[in-house]
Design an enzyme around this catalytic site. Structure first.
Site, PDB file in Angstrom:
ATOM      1  N   LYS A  54       0.841  -1.207   0.000  1.00 26.23           N
ATOM      2  CA  LYS A  54       0.000   0.000   0.000  1.00 26.23           C
ATOM      3  C   LYS A  54       0.869   1.248   0.000  1.00 26.23           C
ATOM      4  CE  LYS A  54      -3.882  -2.286   2.152  1.00 26.23           C
ATOM      5  NZ  LYS A  54      -4.414  -2.814   3.407  1.00 26.23           N
ATOM      6  N   GLN A  98      -4.659  -1.412   9.508  1.00 29.11           N
ATOM      7  CA  GLN A  98      -4.525  -2.746   8.917  1.00 29.11           C
ATOM      8  C   GLN A  98      -5.114  -3.803   9.855  1.00 29.11           C
ATOM      9  OE1 GLN A  98      -3.224  -3.503   5.764  1.00 29.11           O
ATOM     10  NE2 GLN A  98      -4.028  -5.516   6.254  1.00 29.11           N
ATOM     11  N   ASP A 121     -11.145   3.340   3.981  1.00 26.67           N
ATOM     12  CA  ASP A 121     -11.573   1.941   3.868  1.00 26.67           C
ATOM     13  C   ASP A 121     -13.104   1.840   3.845  1.00 26.67           C
ATOM     14  OD1 ASP A 121      -9.806  -0.091   3.476  1.00 26.67           O
ATOM     15  OD2 ASP A 121      -9.367  -0.453   5.594  1.00 26.67           O
TER      16      ASP A 121
END
Ligand code: NAP
Length: 293
Positions: A54, A98, A121
């Site tokens: 990422k 994460q 997200d």
């Protein structure tokens, strides 16, 4: 019929290039560079790889990548304190925590501490509520990627019967809502659904997000359907191991009009959509129009 193989790698690369061009325009307009903060707690090897990928993709798109690492022993209060500090940091446009978090840290609590304006997200309750209500917000990345892939085959999805296998918060539910927003007629199926095969056979767009290798058999696929396989399953051991989806690809491709492979289908879209969300968040936070990407 032999299906067109939907090239998720190429479509994701194209999206990443459009995001990079959008970042350049954003910098020219504002003199600022969008920033994505990624929080990694603990030392899970797979998570370390995801975070590294990422970070690399963020920099390649011309954005700032900000990595924060906490030890596996970090308390929930420490993780929450870090998220709050990132919420308050004006140089941070997107925050991603994460998963999975170490035991003892409540993932729901941590996610819902993220400022919805920075929730790239799309997993906070506010983002989920906005999606349900059809209001502008940040949309979860993998489902967003699925819609882009479906529209690469058929620009308008209106009236299509979409069947979504799986009802997770991460994929199945938001994907169903996005398909509904595209004016599909949506059927949600899950582990208690009766006669899954018959329901799948009625799908013009069949999305599998289950996590069961080759659950969807070739004869579950309607002739001419679009098949989106979200599943990522490792089968076999050692050097012979490989990744497969939730769909029996070899059988399904003889009936579908278009199908995503695993790997190289839905997977690459997730990071590309994360970058897209970060640029959208950066623009919205400054009161700018949503970038055309
Ligand atoms: P999840 O949270 O485990 O949810 C799985 C869903 O599948 C549940 O709703 C479950 O139903 C349903 N299910 C399980 N067995 C079933 C069966 N035999 N028949 C019908 N439905 C069944 O998984 P997830 O997070 O949504 O992920 C699903 C898959 O997508 C996984 O393989 C994951 O690795 C992959 N994935 C890929 C990406 C990507 O490409 N970037 C991103 C996220 C996930 P119940 O609700 O009834 O239990």
């Amino acid at each position: 019929m032999t299906a067109d193989i939907i090239d998720g790698k190429a479509i994701a690369a194209d999206l990443r290039a459009r995001v990079a061009a959008g970042v350049a325009r954003f910098e020219a307009d504002t003199g600022e560079t969008p920033g994505l903060a990624v929080v990694l707690v603990g030392d899970d090897p797979a998570s370390q790889v995801y975070v590294r990928n990422k970070g690399r993709a963020t920099k390649n798109a011309g954005m700032r990548s900000i990595e924060h690492r906490l030890p596996a022993s970090a308390s929930e209060a420490e993780v929450v304190a870090l998220v709050r500090a990132l919420n308050a940091d004006n140089a941070v446009d997107g925050i991603l925590v994460q998963m999975p978090l170490p035991g003892g840290v409540d993932a729901n609590r941590v996610i819902n501490e993220i400022d919805p304006a920075k929730d790239v997200d799309g997993l906070t309750e506010t983002s989920a509520g906005r999606l349900l209500l059809g209001k502008a917000g940040l949309v979860p990345c993998t489902p967003q990627g699925c819609i882009i892939l479906a529209k690469s085959v058929r620009t308008r999805l209106d009236g299509a019967h979409a069947v979504v296998l799986g009802r997770s918060i991460l994929v199945g539910k938001p994907l169903s809502l996005l398909l509904l927003a595209e004016n599909c007629t949506v059927t949600m199926a899950h582990s208690r659904t009766k006669d899954l095969a018959a329901i799948c056979r009625s799908a013009d767009i069949l999305c599998a997000a289950v996590g069961r290798p080759a659950l969807v058999k070739g004869d579950w696929v309607k002739e001419g359907a679009i098949v989106l396989d979200v599943g990522i399953n490792r089968v076999g051991a050692g050097e012979a191991s490989k990744l497969v989806g939730d769909v029996d690809f070899d059988a399904a491709k003889d009936r579908a009009a278009a199908i995503t492979p695993v790997p190289g289908g839905v997977g690459p879209m997730t990071i590309a959509c994360l970058l897209r969300n970060t640029l959208i968040a950066a623009a919205r936070r400054r009161g700018l129009a949503q970038p055309e990407i």
